[in-house]
Design an enzyme around this catalytic site. Structure first.
Site, PDB file in Angstrom:
ATOM      1  N   HIS A  65     -85.154 -30.847  -9.717  1.00 55.86           N
ATOM      2  CA  HIS A  65     -84.872 -32.266  -9.460  1.00 55.86           C
ATOM      3  C   HIS A  65     -86.015 -32.940  -8.698  1.00 55.86           C
ATOM      4  O   HIS A  65     -85.807 -33.905  -7.974  1.00 55.86           O
ATOM      5  CB  HIS A  65     -83.545 -32.452  -8.710  1.00 55.86           C
ATOM      6  CG  HIS A  65     -82.357 -32.136  -9.574  1.00 55.86           C
ATOM      7  ND1 HIS A  65     -81.822 -33.018 -10.460  1.00 55.86           N
ATOM      8  CD2 HIS A  65     -81.646 -30.978  -9.706  1.00 55.86           C
ATOM      9  CE1 HIS A  65     -80.808 -32.443 -11.100  1.00 55.86           C
ATOM     10  NE2 HIS A  65     -80.688 -31.205 -10.664  1.00 55.86           N
ATOM     11  N   THR A  66     -87.197 -32.406  -8.857  1.00 54.58           N
ATOM     12  CA  THR A  66     -88.379 -33.024  -8.251  1.00 54.58           C
ATOM     13  C   THR A  66     -89.178 -33.814  -9.272  1.00 54.58           C
ATOM     14  O   THR A  66     -89.959 -34.682  -8.889  1.00 54.58           O
ATOM     15  CB  THR A  66     -89.305 -31.943  -7.651  1.00 54.58           C
ATOM     16  OG1 THR A  66     -89.405 -30.873  -8.595  1.00 54.58           O
ATOM     17  CG2 THR A  66     -88.755 -31.412  -6.352  1.00 54.58           C
ATOM     18  N   ASP A  67     -88.992 -33.522 -10.560  1.00 52.09           N
ATOM     19  CA  ASP A  67     -89.883 -34.162 -11.559  1.00 52.09           C
ATOM     20  C   ASP A  67     -89.736 -35.676 -11.583  1.00 52.09           C
ATOM     21  O   ASP A  67     -90.726 -36.406 -11.525  1.00 52.09           O
ATOM     22  CB  ASP A  67     -89.751 -33.532 -12.961  1.00 52.09           C
ATOM     23  CG  ASP A  67     -88.345 -33.512 -13.544  1.00 52.09           C
ATOM     24  OD1 ASP A  67     -87.390 -33.949 -12.864  1.00 52.09           O
ATOM     25  OD2 ASP A  67     -88.201 -33.066 -14.702  1.00 52.09           O
ATOM     26  N   SER A  70     -82.845 -25.757 -21.361  1.00 47.43           N
ATOM     27  CA  SER A  70     -83.496 -26.845 -22.104  1.00 47.43           C
ATOM     28  C   SER A  70     -83.533 -26.659 -23.609  1.00 47.43           C
ATOM     29  O   SER A  70     -84.577 -26.806 -24.250  1.00 47.43           O
ATOM     30  CB  SER A  70     -84.933 -27.057 -21.611  1.00 47.43           C
ATOM     31  OG  SER A  70     -84.918 -27.359 -20.281  1.00 47.43           O
ATOM     32  N   SER A  71     -82.404 -26.356 -24.178  1.00 47.21           N
ATOM     33  CA  SER A  71     -82.348 -26.273 -25.636  1.00 47.21           C
ATOM     34  C   SER A  71     -82.658 -27.632 -26.252  1.00 47.21           C
ATOM     35  O   SER A  71     -83.283 -27.704 -27.319  1.00 47.21           O
ATOM     36  CB  SER A  71     -80.972 -25.785 -26.077  1.00 47.21           C
ATOM     37  OG  SER A  71     -79.960 -26.571 -25.500  1.00 47.21           O
ATOM     38  N   SER A  72     -82.265 -28.718 -25.598  1.00 46.63           N
ATOM     39  CA  SER A  72     -82.522 -30.031 -26.199  1.00 46.63           C
ATOM     40  C   SER A  72     -84.009 -30.368 -26.161  1.00 46.63           C
ATOM     41  O   SER A  72     -84.550 -30.913 -27.128  1.00 46.63           O
ATOM     42  CB  SER A  72     -81.677 -31.132 -25.551  1.00 46.63           C
ATOM     43  OG  SER A  72     -81.920 -31.197 -24.181  1.00 46.63           O
ATOM     44  N   ASP A  82     -88.989 -30.370 -18.704  1.00 51.28           N
ATOM     45  CA  ASP A  82     -88.556 -29.513 -19.807  1.00 51.28           C
ATOM     46  C   ASP A  82     -89.456 -29.669 -21.027  1.00 51.28           C
ATOM     47  O   ASP A  82     -89.896 -28.685 -21.638  1.00 51.28           O
ATOM     48  CB  ASP A  82     -87.114 -29.845 -20.207  1.00 51.28           C
ATOM     49  CG  ASP A  82     -86.176 -29.771 -19.023  1.00 51.28           C
ATOM     50  OD1 ASP A  82     -86.587 -29.263 -17.967  1.00 51.28           O
ATOM     51  OD2 ASP A  82     -85.027 -30.230 -19.149  1.00 51.28           O
ATOM     52  N   TYR A  91     -76.032 -36.409 -13.404  1.00 50.14           N
ATOM     53  CA  TYR A  91     -77.494 -36.270 -13.336  1.00 50.14           C
ATOM     54  C   TYR A  91     -78.127 -37.636 -13.071  1.00 50.14           C
ATOM     55  O   TYR A  91     -78.953 -37.792 -12.170  1.00 50.14           O
ATOM     56  CB  TYR A  91     -78.013 -35.672 -14.645  1.00 50.14           C
ATOM     57  CG  TYR A  91     -79.508 -35.492 -14.676  1.00 50.14           C
ATOM     58  CD1 TYR A  91     -80.091 -34.288 -14.297  1.00 50.14           C
ATOM     59  CD2 TYR A  91     -80.345 -36.540 -15.068  1.00 50.14           C
ATOM     60  CE1 TYR A  91     -81.471 -34.126 -14.316  1.00 50.14           C
ATOM     61  CE2 TYR A  91     -81.720 -36.386 -15.088  1.00 50.14           C
ATOM     62  CZ  TYR A  91     -82.283 -35.184 -14.719  1.00 50.14           C
ATOM     63  OH  TYR A  91     -83.640 -35.026 -14.735  1.00 50.14           O
TER      64      TYR A  91
HETATM   65  C1  GLA Z   1     -83.012 -31.192 -16.313  1.00 51.99           C
HETATM   66  C2  GLA Z   1     -83.980 -32.329 -16.636  1.00 51.99           C
HETATM   67  C3  GLA Z   1     -85.336 -32.093 -15.996  1.00 51.99           C
HETATM   68  C4  GLA Z   1     -85.206 -31.783 -14.507  1.00 51.99           C
HETATM   69  C5  GLA Z   1     -84.145 -30.713 -14.273  1.00 51.99           C
HETATM   70  C6  GLA Z   1     -83.875 -30.486 -12.807  1.00 51.99           C
HETATM   71  O1  GLA Z   1     -83.447 -30.000 -16.898  1.00 51.99           O
HETATM   72  O2  GLA Z   1     -84.150 -32.450 -18.019  1.00 51.99           O
HETATM   73  O3  GLA Z   1     -86.165 -33.212 -16.199  1.00 51.99           O
HETATM   74  O4  GLA Z   1     -84.925 -32.940 -13.772  1.00 51.99           O
HETATM   75  O5  GLA Z   1     -82.924 -31.012 -14.912  1.00 51.99           O
HETATM   76  O6  GLA Z   1     -84.979 -29.979 -12.170  1.00 51.99           O
END
Ligand code: GLA
Length: 380
Positions: free
Chosen positions: A31-33, A121-123, A167, A217
């Site tokens: 959750h830093t991106d 991150s399948s999507s 991702d 989110y």
């Molecule tokens: C999901 C989002 C990413 C990132 C993470 C948490 O995977 O797609 O961009 O924010 O959550 O780090």
């Protein structure tokens, strides 16, 4: 992926080309991106595979093999499919066209082995696979970072998740046996060889997902933006929480409310932790890496509140088994824990976690040994 080729031939004929893009893990930096901070992901060997071929029409025809679902839409269709499963590809097509790539009608069959809803991150793998493939097939000149941003824009505009870039970045840039530290503010990144001696990364998939269509989110993101904008009222140059100091945060504590304050406190701490982990990795100090991972979990669970009972339990079991580091991975609300496990406790941990999780929740968790693989590519 012989199977996909065969299905493609049966449905659409010969001559399909095979592309693939991976899911990802993230060592630390969660959750830093979208806060302009650092992330530390790597691509995994699990991914999405697609076989594609232009069809000479103005239609895209898609068959999702794993779901046994078919969909078609016109390239210039303004609405797109309502089935969420196909909106990822639709969004990528539309964004590629908007970027000037001459995408025409094509047929595709796709499927994969990234567990869904596991925080792997399948999507993003799906978006990256099609973005890479279409850029290649239609002679686009977009670089990998631009293709990653097309995947991200797809999430924002066609799926409704206001995600960061991690991702799609990881899926595009992954390299075998390397993690990557990305500075999400500047876009600069660096590869870190990852072959830790005596340790391994292990995912434990809780096989639960509590998230309700992205809204929690997006709420987290809004909280962060709220705090940054309050700080920005009295300080120049503040775009995200990355531009804020601990003192800045304390100064707005009374204004932003307790909940948003705690969200921002987690983020500031996490930016520091990623840098601490980089230093530790350069020294080969995996014990420090692990301690930081546990600290991240505490923050994500108590301050950021994106964990859940099942995941907290999995992290507790890891702690009790002497696992070096463990934390929830990805967006949260279920999915996987990522564990840095020394070879000496590995067997004990895997047996204990499977047994105790089943006893406590009546669900089987899935243990996945992480193998770091390459990013999006054409498969010959
Ligand atoms: C999901 C989002 C990413 C990132 C993470 C948490 O995977 O797609 O961009 O924010 O959550 O780090």
């Amino acid at each position: 992926m012989k199977k996909l080729h065969k299905i493609f031939e049966e449905r659409f004929g010969e001559g399909g080309v095979h592309y693939s893009a991976p899911g990802r893990i993230n060592l630390i930096g969660e959750h830093t991106d979208y806060n302009g901070g650092f992330v530390f992901p790597g691509a995994v060997v699990q991914g999405i595979h697609a076989v594609l071929k232009p069809n000479g029409m103005a239609m895209v025809r898609l068959y999702a093999a794993d779901l046994d679902k078919y969909c078609e839409f016109a390239i210039d269709d303004e609405q797109g499919p309502s089935d969420i499963n196909f909106r990822y590809v639709y969004g990528v097509v539309r964004e590629m066209v908007a970027k000037g790539v001459a995408v025409k009608g094509f047929d595709a069959v796709y499927g994969g082995d990234v567990p869904l809803g596991a925080g792997m991150s399948s999507s993003a793998a799906l978006e990256s696979c099609f973005a890479f493939a279409l850029n290649d097939i239609y002679h686009g000149t977009l670089d990998r970072m631009t293709l990653a941003k097309i995947g991200q824009a797809t999430e924002h505009k066609y799926v409704g998740v206001n995600c960061g870039i991690m991702d799609q970045f990881a899926s595009m840039h992954g390299r075998r046996n390397c993690l990557m530290r990305l500075d999400c503010r500047s876009g600069e990144f660096e590869y870190f060889p990852w072959q830790p001696d005596g340790y391994r990364l292990v995912l434990v998939n809780s096989c639960v997902k509590h998230e309700l269509v992205g809204s929690p989110y997006n709420d987290r993101r809004r909280s962060c933006e709220h705090v940054a904008s309050e700080i920005g009222k009295n300080k120049g140059g503040v775009e995200t929480l990355r531009d804020c100091t601990w003192d800045d945060l304390e100064r707005v504590r009374g204004v932003v409310g307790d909940e948003d304050y705690r969200r921002a406190r987690y983020v500031l701490g996490e930016v520091d932790r990623v840098l601490a982990v980089c230093d530790a990795l350069n020294r080969g100090d995996y014990e420090t890496v692990g301690r930081q991972m546990y600290a991240t979990h505490d923050g994500l669970s108590k301050d950021y509140e994106v964990s859940c009972d099942e995941i907290d339990f999995l992290v507790d079991v890891a702690r009790r088994c002497g696992v070096t580091g463990a934390r929830i991975m990805g967006g949260g609300f279920g999915g996987c824990t990522i564990n840095l496990v020394s070879d000496t406790v590995y067997q004990h941990f895997v047996e204990t976690v499977q047994h105790e999780y089943k006893e406590r929740f009546g669900i089987e968790c899935k243990v996945i040994d992480v193998e770091i693989g390459d990013g999006a590519r054409r498969v010959e």
